[in-house]
Design a protein around this motif. Structure first.
Motif, short mmCIF file in Angstrom:
data_model
loop_
_atom_site.label_atom_id
_atom_site.label_comp_id
_atom_site.label_asym_id
_atom_site.label_seq_id
_atom_site.Cartn_x
_atom_site.Cartn_y
_atom_site.Cartn_z
N ILE A 4 0.84 -1.20 0.00
CA ILE A 4 0.00 0.00 0.00
C ILE A 4 0.88 1.26 0.00
O ILE A 4 0.49 2.31 -0.51
CB ILE A 4 -0.96 -0.03 1.22
CG1 ILE A 4 -2.10 0.94 1.00
CG2 ILE A 4 -0.21 0.25 2.50
CD1 ILE A 4 -3.20 0.82 2.04
N LYS A 5 2.05 1.12 0.55
CA LYS A 5 2.97 2.27 0.58
C LYS A 5 3.42 2.66 -0.82
O LYS A 5 3.54 3.84 -1.12
CB LYS A 5 4.20 1.92 1.42
CG LYS A 5 3.93 1.93 2.90
CD LYS A 5 5.22 1.75 3.67
CE LYS A 5 4.92 1.48 5.13
NZ LYS A 5 6.08 0.92 5.84
N ASP A 6 3.69 1.65 -1.60
CA ASP A 6 4.12 1.92 -2.97
C ASP A 6 3.03 2.67 -3.72
O ASP A 6 3.31 3.62 -4.46
CB ASP A 6 4.42 0.60 -3.70
CG ASP A 6 5.53 -0.17 -3.00
OD1 ASP A 6 6.49 0.49 -2.55
OD2 ASP A 6 5.41 -1.40 -2.87
N VAL A 7 1.81 2.24 -3.50
CA VAL A 7 0.68 2.90 -4.16
C VAL A 7 0.58 4.34 -3.68
O VAL A 7 0.43 5.27 -4.48
CB VAL A 7 -0.63 2.14 -3.86
CG1 VAL A 7 -1.81 2.89 -4.48
CG2 VAL A 7 -0.56 0.72 -4.38
N ALA A 8 0.68 4.50 -2.37
CA ALA A 8 0.56 5.84 -1.78
C ALA A 8 1.63 6.76 -2.37
O ALA A 8 1.35 7.90 -2.76
CB ALA A 8 0.70 5.76 -0.27
N ARG A 9 2.82 6.25 -2.46
CA ARG A 9 3.93 7.05 -2.97
C ARG A 9 3.66 7.46 -4.41
O ARG A 9 3.74 8.63 -4.76
CB ARG A 9 5.22 6.22 -2.88
CG ARG A 9 6.48 7.06 -2.87
CD ARG A 9 7.69 6.18 -2.60
NE ARG A 9 7.55 5.42 -1.37
CZ ARG A 9 7.70 4.10 -1.28
NH1 ARG A 9 8.04 3.40 -2.34
NH2 ARG A 9 7.56 3.50 -0.11
N LEU A 10 3.30 6.49 -5.20
CA LEU A 10 3.07 6.75 -6.62
C LEU A 10 1.92 7.74 -6.84
O LEU A 10 1.97 8.60 -7.72
CB LEU A 10 2.77 5.44 -7.36
CG LEU A 10 2.56 5.56 -8.88
CD1 LEU A 10 3.81 6.13 -9.54
CD2 LEU A 10 2.22 4.21 -9.48
N ALA A 11 0.90 7.62 -6.00
CA ALA A 11 -0.27 8.48 -6.18
C ALA A 11 -0.11 9.80 -5.42
O ALA A 11 -0.99 10.66 -5.46
CB ALA A 11 -1.52 7.76 -5.71
N VAL A 13 -0.22 10.32 -2.22
CA VAL A 13 -1.19 10.45 -1.13
C VAL A 13 -0.68 9.62 0.05
O VAL A 13 0.38 9.01 -0.04
CB VAL A 13 -2.58 9.91 -1.55
CG1 VAL A 13 -3.16 10.72 -2.68
CG2 VAL A 13 -2.47 8.45 -1.96
N SER A 14 -1.42 9.62 1.13
CA SER A 14 -1.02 8.80 2.27
C SER A 14 -1.60 7.39 2.13
O SER A 14 -2.52 7.17 1.34
CB SER A 14 -1.53 9.42 3.56
OG SER A 14 -2.92 9.21 3.64
N THR A 15 -1.06 6.48 2.91
CA THR A 15 -1.60 5.11 2.86
C THR A 15 -3.05 5.11 3.32
O THR A 15 -3.84 4.31 2.85
CB THR A 15 -0.79 4.18 3.78
OG1 THR A 15 -0.89 4.66 5.11
CG2 THR A 15 0.66 4.12 3.36
N ARG A 35 -6.57 9.09 -9.08
CA ARG A 35 -5.12 8.96 -9.04
C ARG A 35 -4.72 7.67 -8.33
O ARG A 35 -3.84 6.95 -8.76
CB ARG A 35 -4.51 10.17 -8.32
CG ARG A 35 -3.56 10.92 -9.23
CD ARG A 35 -2.98 12.15 -8.57
NE ARG A 35 -3.88 12.79 -7.61
CZ ARG A 35 -3.50 13.11 -6.37
NH1 ARG A 35 -2.26 12.85 -5.96
NH2 ARG A 35 -4.35 13.69 -5.55
N VAL A 36 -5.40 7.39 -7.22
CA VAL A 36 -5.10 6.18 -6.46
C VAL A 36 -5.38 4.93 -7.31
O VAL A 36 -4.55 4.03 -7.42
CB VAL A 36 -5.93 6.12 -5.17
CG1 VAL A 36 -5.83 4.75 -4.52
CG2 VAL A 36 -5.46 7.21 -4.21
N LEU A 37 -6.54 4.94 -7.90
CA LEU A 37 -6.92 3.79 -8.72
C LEU A 37 -5.93 3.56 -9.85
O LEU A 37 -5.58 2.42 -10.18
CB LEU A 37 -8.34 4.02 -9.28
CG LEU A 37 -9.50 3.27 -8.61
CD1 LEU A 37 -9.16 2.77 -7.22
CD2 LEU A 37 -10.75 4.12 -8.58
N ALA A 38 -5.47 4.68 -10.43
CA ALA A 38 -4.50 4.56 -11.51
C ALA A 38 -3.21 3.91 -11.00
O ALA A 38 -2.62 3.05 -11.66
CB ALA A 38 -4.22 5.93 -12.10
N ALA A 39 -2.80 4.37 -9.82
CA ALA A 39 -1.56 3.82 -9.25
C ALA A 39 -1.71 2.33 -8.95
O ALA A 39 -0.81 1.53 -9.20
CB ALA A 39 -1.21 4.59 -7.97
N VAL A 40 -2.88 1.98 -8.42
CA VAL A 40 -3.16 0.58 -8.12
C VAL A 40 -3.03 -0.24 -9.40
O VAL A 40 -2.37 -1.28 -9.44
CB VAL A 40 -4.58 0.42 -7.54
CG1 VAL A 40 -5.01 -1.05 -7.56
CG2 VAL A 40 -4.64 0.99 -6.12
#
Lengths: 340, 340
Positions: A4-11, A13-15, A35-40
């Motif tokens: 989840i951290k990787d996603v947060a970083r990429l997007a 945002v926070s975890t 943005r989050v969904l895209a990162a996911v």
DNA sequence: TTGAAAGCGTTACCAC
DNA sequence: GTGGTAACGCTTTCAA
């Protein structure tokens, strides 16, 4: 494996926000959500079931223990039932852990381990017994479960069961209507609760037709083809053997059929036969076997649905369900004895 | 539920020490060990599998997916095999998650989910196929598994398989030795890898005995009793039907037996029959069915042992195991055609 | 021989 | 709307 951290970083945002988006558990602006969904998507991220379980205190696993104690592992019952459990559970995002046990001691240990290790969130129990340790243990432990089979005593728990009483009564009535007067009963293992109801159905049918209850016509069977073979042998050894036999299950009915054939007699002409379960085998044998059908798939599905409701603190509309078996007439039960 | 902290507090040690004691992973004085053990006992403490998994990156779960694609769910094979899987896994403190799938698409999704969610540490794959997506996927994902069945192509993976070639060759030789010259073959589903080997065994036996290879004697079967019934019908419709038939599995052999009986012919007098698998059904039917026995329990046990070695980075002594099936002669294969 | 503390990947409370 | 962070229960590194 991305976390989840990787996603947060990429997007950017926070975890916490990622978690909100994924679980719909917090207010998130459309832009952030996207943005989050895209990162996911980009990372191919999937939340860790394990971390989730650690937080959430549940495993998304259901337990089912195979015991040779009440059913032989070769009983085709399991196939349909397990398939139903797995299918239905999958619909709720649950999985089924199947375990086998060799004897009562290992069975006891298995339940204890699963419960104490919190490996599963709930159990499915099949084939309730007269003095059922499993039930007693789970109730004492306050562990959720749903059973296929009724209690024999005062225990209260949710279950699905088949009405063996009415089923057998109906089948025996059918044989009586055909003209049979001496009808044998090959019983299931004595520890099974369902044996009791089936026996009562048999007795009720005879009584309602003013037929005598001859105790030598009721023989101990068991579970397997061999048990049925042996039991049928005893019935055929009687001075006055039955002209029809109701068997505790299909496997024993097939055993009985073989015993009859091996003595040079014929089914249904010399002995009519009805089984219980409606396993595929019934249509493989010649003559094909008349039987009482229990829909194991339906039962398994209901049991899981009830368990899911239980686990999710939903109101159980029905906590004890009794299903009617269907009398299926094939060749082994024959036609009228006395043609008019 | 007590946690490691409760134990530590009661024993007056740190959680690290408790962990050392429980896992034998650090030097601990006898006195401390005793105190910790006493606290564990008193509290009835059991470590949380989930927390352990979160740290250790493994679930102690093995996956097995039931697919109707290659075997019917009513195939008794599953009973013995699943029991073997569960039993053997239990010996290693592993459990088996059984999942079912309805079609190829849901099967694909199931494997993907299990892998990506890391629900299981490894898979058991049964009945390898000609173009096996499951294998391709797992290999590509680098996910550990052991198969029951060989590859059809160049894929390399650990497996246990039964030597269908030698088995069928031996069975057909047996029929030839009895005097049969026209021997039919009812084949398994075309996608199954094992179909190929069995067909080759059939052909080899004929060739070694200078018998003609008559393509009309080889009929497409499938998996079920119905498939066998239908296939046998085709063979009996031939101008010159076979006097003996080798079936791809027992279920189809029983179907063939019923087809023969339903035409007023007899097994083995008109047509001798040999099956493959040795499921319990073989002894329930009349005549009892000759067959090639594969020991599913043994196979399941070996598969799990190999998978455990794989997961624990142990050296696999044998990575491809071929087991010989045993020819079991019962009644359906009959005696010599020409009595001397 | 022992313990403090970091970290595993989440979720959810509480601030901002 | 968003983010920092504690907490879930355990293992393990590092230091004492």
């Amino acid at each position: 494996m991305p976390t989840i951290k990787d996603v947060a970083r990429l997007a950017n945002v926070s975890t916490a926000t990622v978690s909100y988006v994924l679980n719909n558990s917090g207010p998130v602006s459309e832009a952030t959500r996207a943005r989050v969904l895209a990162a996911v998507e980009e990372l191919g991220y999937r939340p860790s079931i394990i971390a989730r379980s650690l937080k959430g205190k549940h495993t998304h696993m259901l337990g089912f223990v195979l015991s040779p104690y009440a059913r032989q592992p070769q009983d085709p019952f399991f196939n349909e039932f397990i398939a139903a459990l797995a299918d239905t559970a999958a619909g709720f995002n649950y999985h089924v852990a199947v375990t086998t046990t060799a004897d009562l001691a290992s069975e006891r240990k298995t339940y204890k381990d699963m419960v104490e290790d919190r490996r599963v969130d709930g159990f499915i129990i099949a084939d309730t017994r007269l003095d059922d340790e499993r039930l007693a243990y789970l109730i004492a432990a306050g562990f959720p479960f749903v059973a296929f089979g009724r209690p024999a005593n005062e225990l209260i728990f949710p279950y699905v069961d088949v009405d063996g009483y009415t089923g057998v009564k109906q089948a025996v009535q059918y044989l009586i209507d055909l003209g049979h007067r001496r009808i044998g009963l090959i019983e299931l293992s004595p520890t099974l609760v369902c044996r009791m109801h089936r026996r009562q159905g048999y007795e009720a049918a005879l009584q309602e037709n003013d037929l005598p209850l001859d105790s030598e016509l009721i023989v101990a069977g068991g579970l397997t083809e061999e048990d049925g073979y042996r039991a049928m042998g005893k019935l055929l050894d009687l001075v006055q053997p039955p002209t029809a036999v109701m068997a505790g299950n299909d496997l024993m009915a097939v055993g009985a059929m073989n015993a009859i054939h091996d003595r040079g007699l014929s089914v249904p002409d010399d002995v009519a036969l009805i089984g219980f379960d409606d396993i595929p085998l019934t249509t493989y044998v010649r003559p094909t076997l008349s039987t009482l059908r229990q829909d194991f798939y339906d039962i398994g599905e209901r049991v899981v649905r009830m368990l899911m409701a239980l686990l999710h603190d939903e109101e159980l509309t029905e906590t004890q369900v009794i299903l009617e078996p269907t009398l299926i007439i094939r060749e082994s039960s024959g036609g009228a004895l006395i043609k008019d």
